[in-house]
Design a protein around this motif. Structure first.
Motif, mmCIF file in Angstrom:
data_model
loop_
_atom_site.group_PDB
_atom_site.id
_atom_site.type_symbol
_atom_site.label_atom_id
_atom_site.label_comp_id
_atom_site.label_asym_id
_atom_site.label_seq_id
_atom_site.Cartn_x
_atom_site.Cartn_y
_atom_site.Cartn_z
ATOM 1 N N PHE A 58 0.848 -1.192 0.000
ATOM 2 C CA PHE A 58 0.000 0.000 0.000
ATOM 3 C C PHE A 58 0.883 1.243 0.000
ATOM 4 N N GLU A 59 0.618 2.126 -0.941
ATOM 5 C CA GLU A 59 1.385 3.359 -1.082
ATOM 6 C C GLU A 59 0.417 4.534 -1.169
ATOM 7 N N ARG A 60 0.554 5.476 -0.259
ATOM 8 C CA ARG A 60 -0.382 6.605 -0.228
ATOM 9 C C ARG A 60 -0.150 7.602 -1.350
ATOM 10 N N HIS A 61 1.032 7.571 -1.948
ATOM 11 C CA HIS A 61 1.342 8.484 -3.043
ATOM 12 C C HIS A 61 1.053 7.824 -4.395
ATOM 13 N N GLN A 277 -1.907 5.265 -4.179
ATOM 14 C CA GLN A 277 -2.834 6.281 -3.677
ATOM 15 C C GLN A 277 -3.885 5.653 -2.762
ATOM 16 N N GLU A 278 -3.436 4.738 -1.939
ATOM 17 C CA GLU A 278 -4.324 4.125 -0.948
ATOM 18 C C GLU A 278 -3.597 4.109 0.393
ATOM 19 N N GLU A 279 -4.061 4.960 1.290
ATOM 20 C CA GLU A 279 -3.431 5.102 2.598
ATOM 21 C C GLU A 279 -4.174 4.261 3.623
ATOM 22 N N ILE A 280 -3.426 3.509 4.412
ATOM 23 C CA ILE A 280 -4.032 2.711 5.473
ATOM 24 C C ILE A 280 -4.239 3.602 6.694
ATOM 25 N N SER A 281 -5.481 3.721 7.119
ATOM 26 C CA SER A 281 -5.818 4.623 8.224
ATOM 27 C C SER A 281 -5.984 3.891 9.551
ATOM 28 N N LEU A 282 -6.298 2.561 9.498
ATOM 29 C CA LEU A 282 -6.566 1.815 10.716
ATOM 30 C C LEU A 282 -6.093 0.376 10.561
ATOM 31 N N ILE A 283 -5.354 -0.113 11.557
ATOM 32 C CA ILE A 283 -4.930 -1.508 11.596
ATOM 33 C C ILE A 283 -5.465 -2.114 12.889
ATOM 34 N N THR A 284 -6.299 -3.142 12.746
ATOM 35 C CA THR A 284 -6.958 -3.738 13.904
ATOM 36 C C THR A 284 -6.609 -5.213 14.006
ATOM 37 N N GLY A 287 -7.799 -11.037 15.961
ATOM 38 C CA GLY A 287 -7.627 -12.387 16.455
ATOM 39 C C GLY A 287 -6.966 -13.300 15.450
ATOM 40 N N GLY A 288 -5.641 -13.238 15.391
ATOM 41 C CA GLY A 288 -4.906 -14.078 14.454
ATOM 42 C C GLY A 288 -4.712 -13.442 13.093
ATOM 43 N N PHE A 289 -5.459 -12.379 12.813
ATOM 44 C CA PHE A 289 -5.326 -11.657 11.553
ATOM 45 C C PHE A 289 -5.399 -10.162 11.844
ATOM 46 N N TYR A 290 -5.053 -9.378 10.826
ATOM 47 C CA TYR A 290 -5.136 -7.929 10.932
ATOM 48 C C TYR A 290 -6.086 -7.400 9.868
ATOM 49 N N GLU A 291 -6.982 -6.539 10.302
ATOM 50 C CA GLU A 291 -7.874 -5.868 9.353
ATOM 51 C C GLU A 291 -7.316 -4.484 9.079
ATOM 52 N N LEU A 292 -7.056 -4.219 7.808
ATOM 53 C CA LEU A 292 -6.523 -2.931 7.388
ATOM 54 C C LEU A 292 -7.623 -2.152 6.684
ATOM 55 N N ASN A 293 -7.929 -0.973 7.195
ATOM 56 C CA ASN A 293 -8.921 -0.106 6.568
ATOM 57 C C ASN A 293 -8.209 1.082 5.932
ATOM 58 N N SER A 294 -8.583 1.364 4.694
ATOM 59 C CA SER A 294 -7.907 2.433 3.963
ATOM 60 C C SER A 294 -8.785 3.661 3.845
ATOM 61 N N THR A 295 -8.153 4.777 3.505
ATOM 62 C CA THR A 295 -8.888 6.025 3.303
ATOM 63 C C THR A 295 -9.767 5.963 2.069
ATOM 64 N N ASP A 312 6.588 7.954 12.775
ATOM 65 C CA ASP A 312 6.661 9.188 13.554
ATOM 66 C C ASP A 312 5.629 10.240 13.137
ATOM 67 N N GLU A 313 5.361 10.333 11.847
ATOM 68 C CA GLU A 313 4.406 11.327 11.373
ATOM 69 C C GLU A 313 3.239 10.664 10.638
ATOM 70 N N LEU A 314 3.117 9.344 10.806
ATOM 71 C CA LEU A 314 2.040 8.606 10.164
ATOM 72 C C LEU A 314 0.770 8.760 10.998
ATOM 73 N N THR A 315 -0.364 8.936 10.336
ATOM 74 C CA THR A 315 -1.631 9.124 11.048
ATOM 75 C C THR A 315 -2.371 7.804 11.254
ATOM 76 N N THR A 316 -1.793 6.700 10.851
ATOM 77 C CA THR A 316 -2.437 5.400 10.990
ATOM 78 C C THR A 316 -2.689 5.087 12.474
ATOM 79 N N GLN A 317 -3.896 4.595 12.771
ATOM 80 C CA GLN A 317 -4.246 4.196 14.130
ATOM 81 C C GLN A 317 -4.145 2.679 14.259
ATOM 82 N N PHE A 318 -3.856 2.224 15.470
ATOM 83 C CA PHE A 318 -3.727 0.801 15.740
ATOM 84 C C PHE A 318 -4.659 0.413 16.885
ATOM 85 N N ILE A 319 -5.367 -0.708 16.701
ATOM 86 C CA ILE A 319 -6.207 -1.289 17.754
ATOM 87 C C ILE A 319 -5.792 -2.746 17.943
ATOM 88 N N PRO A 320 -5.279 -3.120 19.142
ATOM 89 C CA PRO A 320 -4.970 -2.226 20.272
ATOM 90 C C PRO A 320 -3.798 -1.308 19.945
#
Length: 490
Positions: A58-61, A277-284, A287-295, A312-320
């Motif tokens: 995934f590349e945001r640019h 041009q797809e930025e990952i905004s949330l990584i959750t 349970g054994g896998f990660y769900e990545l949600n993009s902008t 350091d300057e990435l706006t991606t959120q992580f749960i937990p």
């Protein structure tokens, strides 16, 4: 009635599954970032394992390459980000060879590149320059400049070369065969194994003072080098400083047409599904896998997620939430100007009197860290590159330049702001398979260190997937190492 209910339930389930499949897909590996780190992770995963079925990057640019990028001025292509490679950067050399890219080495004119050290009022030191095309003349000029530098800075110049050589020799351990080289689960382990960790515990200045370097050499020439390569003073960590000094030596090279082609070629070769041009905004963690949600509103499920861009300057959120030590990026403002420098700004009479590379000492009064000539198009038409810690205003540029026909500005979050002792982020961000390849950047940030970290990361991922402790090459496909392509002695 029961049959009808089952049919309705199956229909609802089918519709839900159909709707979900349009926005969600399952893959083995997701990599965030398409620079040299992310593309190298993909390459080494493919190289070392037959079990990785799918890799997404995934590349945001809109283009790949991360901090490797080019600009075009007057029909010429110039590096705008990561620009130089060392002759012993073996991963980069082998990528270039494997991808049939062309190496661009130093030109004949580069060997006679004139240097001036500017303090804001005057040149403290200038090398001799000549317009002569004679190789013999250039040889004698180079020799004379070496003597002049030795006279000014003393025996410490030789000590500096020895300091760099020892550091480079230790770094070469990372190219040893997989059978003799452990898999490292932390940056600290990786550095200690190569006898490099101690250099991160004190500043470059402290290291050089301890080695009894000339104060004048540290304040002038070495400061110029660290300001050019990392935009910082000699108070950066010792390892970053040593890497910076190594980047000022001879036989430096780049890829003809742009270093970004290494990343592009590795991605193409690695059979990667690329999301531009797809930025990952949330990584959750689900349970054994990660769900990545993009902008873009899409969702992806990944067994393994690799963050291959500075957090350091990435706006991606992580749960937990994840924890990494607080770190600031050093922003370098790259300004490209097509025009002519103003000799009066430097207290000189003619443009020809201005060195082709103007380096600066550490002073809050100086608005730029360096100015270099990229191309002389004609007697009154040059392309220059300026590095600075702040954006250069038009008013200031009009003082520095007598003619300014074209100006391009790029603000890079280029590398960490180094200090000592360094504190490192973890390679493994959780208890599962969330990884951070850029943790190694706090040791030193270059294209090659990113590739070295990526190679270890690929082996770390595969060893942990195989249920092995990361202390060897367990679970890895037997393969000729990249370094063996051109450097069998390694």
């Amino acid at each position: 009635m029961l049959t009808a209910t089952l049919i309705i339930l199956l229909s609802i389930f089918s519709l839900a599954s159909s709707s979900q499949s349009q926005s969600q897909s399952t893959t083995d590996v997701c990599i965030i970032g398409s620079g040299i780190a992310g593309s190298s992770v993909a390459h080494f995963l493919r190289k070392y394992s037959p079990t990785i079925s799918q890799i997404r990057i995934f590349e945001r640019h809109p283009v790949v390459g991360g901090r490797m990028a080019t600009v075009t001025i007057a029909g010429e292509t110039f590096e705008a980000g990561a620009s130089i490679l060392h002759p012993k950067n073996y991963h980069a050399l082998n990528f270039t060879h494997m991808l049939n890219l062309k190496v661009k080495g130093p030109s004949a004119s580069d060997s006679s590149f004139s240097l001036g050290i500017w303090d804001g009022q005057k040149f403290l030191f200038k090398t001799i320059d000549s317009d002569s095309k004679s190789q013999l003349v250039q040889y004698f000029i180079s020799f004379a400049n070496s003597i002049r530098m030795l006279f000014r800075y003393g025996i410490s110049l030789i000590k500096m070369n020895n300091f760099v050589e020892v550091t480079v020799d230790n770094f070469l351990k990372y190219y040893e065969s997989k059978e003799s080289r452990p898999v490292f689960s932390s940056v600290e382990e990786m550095l200690k194994w190569a006898d490099l960790y101690n250099l991160t515990t004190q500043t470059l200045e402290e290291e050089l003072v301890g080695l009894k370097f000339s104060p004048l050499l540290i304040q002038e020439l070495i400061t110029v080098i660290t300001r050019i390569n990392y935009g910082q003073s000699v108070r950066i960590s010792g390892l970053a400083g040593a890497v910076s000094l190594a980047g000022s030596g001879g036989d430096l090279w780049s890829v003809e047409g742009g270093n970004w082609q290494m990343a592009a070629g590795l991605i193409d070769r690695s059979n990667v599904t690329l999301h531009l041009q797809e930025e990952i905004s949330l990584i959750t963690d689900v349970g054994g896998f990660y769900e990545l949600n993009s902008t873009n509103g899409n969702s992806y499920t990944c067994q393994i997620t690799v963050v291959a861009t500075p957090l350091d300057e990435l706006t991606t959120q992580f749960i937990p939430e994840i924890y990494i030590p607080e770190r600031k990026l050093q922003h370098t403002h790259a300004t490209f100007v097509r025009g002519v420098l103003n000799p009066a700004y430097f207290g000189l009479n003619a443009v020809s009197d201005i060195p082709e590379l103007v380096g600066t000492i550490e002073s809050s009064e100086l608005p730029f860290t360096c100015i270099s000539v990229l191309k002389e198009h004609s007697a009154n038409d040059f392309t220059y590159k300026l590095f600075s810690r702040q954006s250069l205003t038009d008013a200031l540029l009009d003082q520095i330049f007598s003619i300014r026909n074209e100006t391009l500005r790029i603000n890079w979050g280029a590398y960490p702001h180094y200090h000592a002792p360094e504190v490192f982020a973890p390679f493994i961000l959780d208890d599962m398979h969330l990884y951070y390849v850029n943790a190694f950047e706090n040791a030193a940030s270059t294209m090659e260190t990113s590739a070295v970290s990526a190679e270890n990361m690929a082996r770390l991922i595969l060893s942990r997937l195989a249920g092995q402790q990361p202390s060897g090459s367990y679970g890895l496909k037997s393969s000729t190492s990249d370094s063996n392509l051109q450097h069998p002695e390694l």
